[in-house]
Scaffold this motif. Structure first.
Motif, PDB file in Angstrom:
ATOM      1  N   TRP A   1       5.305   1.036  -4.299  1.00  0.00           N
ATOM      2  CA  TRP A   1       5.795   1.360  -2.942  1.00  0.00           C
ATOM      3  C   TRP A   1       4.590   1.533  -2.004  1.00  0.00           C
ATOM      4  N   ASP A   2       3.578   2.244  -2.481  1.00  0.00           N
ATOM      5  CA  ASP A   2       2.361   2.443  -1.677  1.00  0.00           C
ATOM      6  C   ASP A   2       1.628   1.119  -1.456  1.00  0.00           C
ATOM      7  N   THR A   3       1.590   0.308  -2.504  1.00  0.00           N
ATOM      8  CA  THR A   3       0.902  -0.986  -2.383  1.00  0.00           C
ATOM      9  C   THR A   3       1.603  -1.865  -1.341  1.00  0.00           C
ATOM     10  N   ILE A   4       2.933  -1.885  -1.408  1.00  0.00           N
ATOM     11  CA  ILE A   4       3.710  -2.696  -0.457  1.00  0.00           C
ATOM     12  C   ILE A   4       3.424  -2.218   0.970  1.00  0.00           C
ATOM     13  N   ALA A   5       3.434  -0.905   1.152  1.00  0.00           N
ATOM     14  CA  ALA A   5       3.192  -0.349   2.493  1.00  0.00           C
ATOM     15  C   ALA A   5       1.806  -0.749   2.995  1.00  0.00           C
TER      16      ALA A   5
ATOM     17  N   ASN B   1      -0.044  -3.339   2.050  1.00  0.00           N
ATOM     18  CA  ASN B   1      -0.096  -4.782   2.318  1.00  0.00           C
ATOM     19  C   ASN B   1       0.579  -5.120   3.641  1.00  0.00           C
ATOM     20  N   HIS B   2       1.743  -4.536   3.866  1.00  0.00           N
ATOM     21  CA  HIS B   2       2.458  -4.852   5.100  1.00  0.00           C
ATOM     22  C   HIS B   2       1.720  -4.300   6.324  1.00  0.00           C
ATOM     23  N   ALA B   3       1.141  -3.117   6.189  1.00  0.00           N
ATOM     24  CA  ALA B   3       0.373  -2.565   7.315  1.00  0.00           C
ATOM     25  C   ALA B   3      -0.783  -3.501   7.659  1.00  0.00           C
ATOM     26  N   ARG B   4      -1.417  -4.004   6.618  1.00  0.00           N
ATOM     27  CA  ARG B   4      -2.568  -4.898   6.814  1.00  0.00           C
ATOM     28  C   ARG B   4      -2.149  -6.170   7.578  1.00  0.00           C
TER      29      ARG B   4
ATOM     30  N   ARG C   1       2.758   3.135   7.360  1.00  0.00           N
ATOM     31  CA  ARG C   1       1.369   3.165   6.864  1.00  0.00           C
ATOM     32  C   ARG C   1       0.385   2.800   7.986  1.00  0.00           C
ATOM     33  N   LEU C   2       0.843   1.979   8.903  1.00  0.00           N
ATOM     34  CA  LEU C   2      -0.030   1.571  10.014  1.00  0.00           C
ATOM     35  C   LEU C   2      -0.202   2.691  11.041  1.00  0.00           C
ATOM     36  N   GLY C   3       0.539   3.769  10.859  1.00  0.00           N
ATOM     37  CA  GLY C   3       0.417   4.874  11.812  1.00  0.00           C
ATOM     38  C   GLY C   3       1.219   4.623  13.072  1.00  0.00           C
ATOM     39  N   CYS C   4       2.248   3.790  12.954  1.00  0.00           N
ATOM     40  CA  CYS C   4       3.106   3.495  14.110  1.00  0.00           C
ATOM     41  C   CYS C   4       4.214   4.543  14.210  1.00  0.00           C
TER      42      CYS C   4
ATOM     43  N   MET D   1       5.728 -10.084   3.313  1.00  0.00           N
ATOM     44  CA  MET D   1       4.959 -10.605   4.462  1.00  0.00           C
ATOM     45  C   MET D   1       3.718 -11.360   4.026  1.00  0.00           C
ATOM     46  N   HIS D   2       3.536 -11.539   2.700  1.00  0.00           N
ATOM     47  CA  HIS D   2       2.322 -12.235   2.259  1.00  0.00           C
ATOM     48  C   HIS D   2       2.257 -13.658   2.786  1.00  0.00           C
ATOM     49  N   ALA D   3       3.390 -14.192   3.261  1.00  0.00           N
ATOM     50  CA  ALA D   3       3.349 -15.433   4.043  1.00  0.00           C
ATOM     51  C   ALA D   3       3.660 -15.009   5.467  1.00  0.00           C
ATOM     52  N   SER D   4       2.657 -15.038   6.306  1.00  0.00           N
ATOM     53  CA  SER D   4       2.863 -14.530   7.667  1.00  0.00           C
ATOM     54  C   SER D   4       1.827 -15.096   8.625  1.00  0.00           C
TER      55      SER D   4
END
Ligand code: 8LQ
Length: 473
Positions: free
Chosen positions: A132-136, A138-141, A175-178, A273-276
């Protein structure tokens, strides 16, 4: 290198330099050959881990006589048998509820999700706290790459139950702080309420399907609101084609005065989102250090050269609860390796994902994708926003008919304007698809709108064939 470990263990407090367009500059801009070497090493780690923790992968690879340590090149990896959705369903039926490819103890599962399909046995996702943390992360990135920043409001306008898309966008935004707003979609009257909330919150980012963004704009106008007033900077879409189809993308960008970013692969592959795309690069980049993607010949499951078409096959490099290793998507796309305007050195899907190979139909020898028909219609002034595609078998050949709405302005201009539009649609479809389609223009708002993924194809051929069989024909 920047937090590229297995199993991953991201620093929750990390943020890049605010002026950097990259979350992880080195990982995103490195020499692709060097990245490929690192990916091969990571594949060995992931395969060894999956083999040790899952009877599913043990069985599969023992039968194929393949061991993690034998993978020395990306070409070696093409020998690894693919994983299909059907196999996952079977594994879960025999080993309920998460299947024997669950690689962590059930007690580590932090979230349960599932596929959103309505037919057949659904697939359950058991996602560990670590994943769950990894997904967050990756998506934030990737959302950073779209131009979203800490403090921005992100409005999630998609169903928040059995749809991973919404959850990935939500936890990435967190995770992005939004300021994350899990608004959702799908309940009666919710679209009109979304218009009110969007006007109040003025989010920088909006996540939905492309179809729903168009619907939302229609409802906004009915409520007397210009969608530009929402002040959105980035619309990021997943779930269906549209974000990389120029006529649809440009129309939505124009309506909202915002940038469209296409993303998304499959719920099993979350972080999907790894394809984005990114703030400066259109289409979809394949963020290979997160999920390694091969675009492959669907018959051989081996990579096709850049420039050619194939089906994406995905391999998680950072998931540990239900890692997918060579999961075949059944979609179609084409990939290229070029200099990207954003400076990332990833391969790219310039036209996104066209759709599922199963959704493609053949009319008089030509392959036709539903998304190609949407592309033509969205590019024509006077189109009312919805259509249906009907495939039938009149005589010995398949026939294509398209029912397309005209808009209110065309309606106001009278029957001759409608007729002229119908002729334009017919001519344009025949030019682009290479086959003739019978076009029937229908009143504005004839077809229901979707708050999820569009379903537009009506296939009459099975009906025709079953009638024929009954007749003994
Ligand atoms: N699919 C998903 N994203 C797509 C895109 N950007 N362009 C074209 N087709 C796309 C949870 C994420 O939103 C991904 C998702 O929708 O996962 P699902 O629900 O498992 O559906 C996967 C299918 O949606 C893919 O195989 C594509 O056909 C389509």
């Amino acid at each position: 290198m920047e937090e590229w470990n297995f199993p991953p263990n991201y620093n929750k407090d990390y943020f890049p330099d605010p002026n950097s367009p990259y979350w992880f500059r080195a990982r995103e801009t490195m020499d692709p050959e060097k990245r490929d070497d690192l990916i091969v090493a990571r594949i060995r780690d992931v395969m060894a881990y999956a083999y040790d923790h899952s009877p599913f992968y043990q069985r599969k690879w023992d039968e194929a006589g393949i061991k993690a340590k034998d993978i020395r090149t990306l070409a070696d990896f093409e020998e690894v048998p693919v994983v299909t959705k059907q196999e996952l369903r079977e594994s879960q039926a025999k080993n309920p509820p998460f299947g024997d490819y669950l690689c962590c103890p059930e007690s580590d599962i932090h979230h349960i999700h599932g596929t959103s399909g309505t037919t057949g046995r659904p697939t359950a996702f058991g996602i560990s706290r670590r994943d769950w943390d990894t997904i967050a992360n990756n998506h934030a990135r990737i959302m950073w790459g779209m131009g979203l920043r800490p403090g921005d409001t992100v409005f999630v306008a998609a169903i928040l139950s059995l749809y991973m898309g919404s959850w990935g966008a939500l936890i990435g935004a967190e995770r992005l702080g939004c300021k994350a707003f899990p608004f959702g979609a799908g309940a009666p009257g919710m679209t009109a309420r979304a218009v009110t909330w969007l006007s109040m919150m003025k989010p920088a980012g909006l996540y939905s399907t492309p179809s729903y963004a168009l619907r939302l704009a229609e409802v906004a106008r009915e409520e007397g609101v210009d969608p530009k007033e929402f002040g959105i900077k980035v619309l990021f879409f997943s779930g269906e084609p549209g974000g990389s189809i120029p006529s649809i993308r440009d129309k939505i960008q124009d309506i909202y005065g915002a940038k469209v970013v296409d993303c998304g692969t499959m719920a099993e592959l979350t972080p999907w989102m790894h394809a984005s795309g990114s703030a400066d690069t259109e289409g979809m980049l394949l963020w290979q250090d997160i999920v390694y993607t091969e675009v492959a010949d669907p018959n051989t499951n081996r990579r096709v050269p850049y420039g050619e078409q194939g089906t994406p096959i995905y391999t998680h490099l950072e998931r540990t609860s239900q890692p997918m290793i060579r999961m075949v998507s059944g979609d179609l796309t084409h990939w290229v390796m070029e200099d990207n305007p954003c400076g990332r050195t990833y391969p790219r899907l310039p036209k996104g994902i066209y759709g599922r190979i199963d959704d493609m139909f053949q009319i008089r020898g030509e392959n036709v994708y539903p998304s190609a028909i949407a592309e033509v219609l969205e590019g024509l002034a006077g189109y009312g926003g919805e259509h249906r595609i009907i495939i039938s078998r009149g005589g010995s050949m398949d026939e294509l008919a398209v029912q397309a709405e005209f808009d209110q302005e065309t309606a106001n201009n009278g029957p001759d304007a409608v007729k002229a539009l119908g002729e334009r649609v017919e001519a344009e479809l025949s030019r682009v698809l290479g086959v003739r389609a019978r076009v029937v223009m229908v009143e504005p708002e004839t077809f229901p709108r979707t708050d999820f993924k569009a379903q537009r194809v009506v296939d009459d051929r099975d009906l025709y064939q079953s009638l024929n069989q009954k007749r003994g024909g």
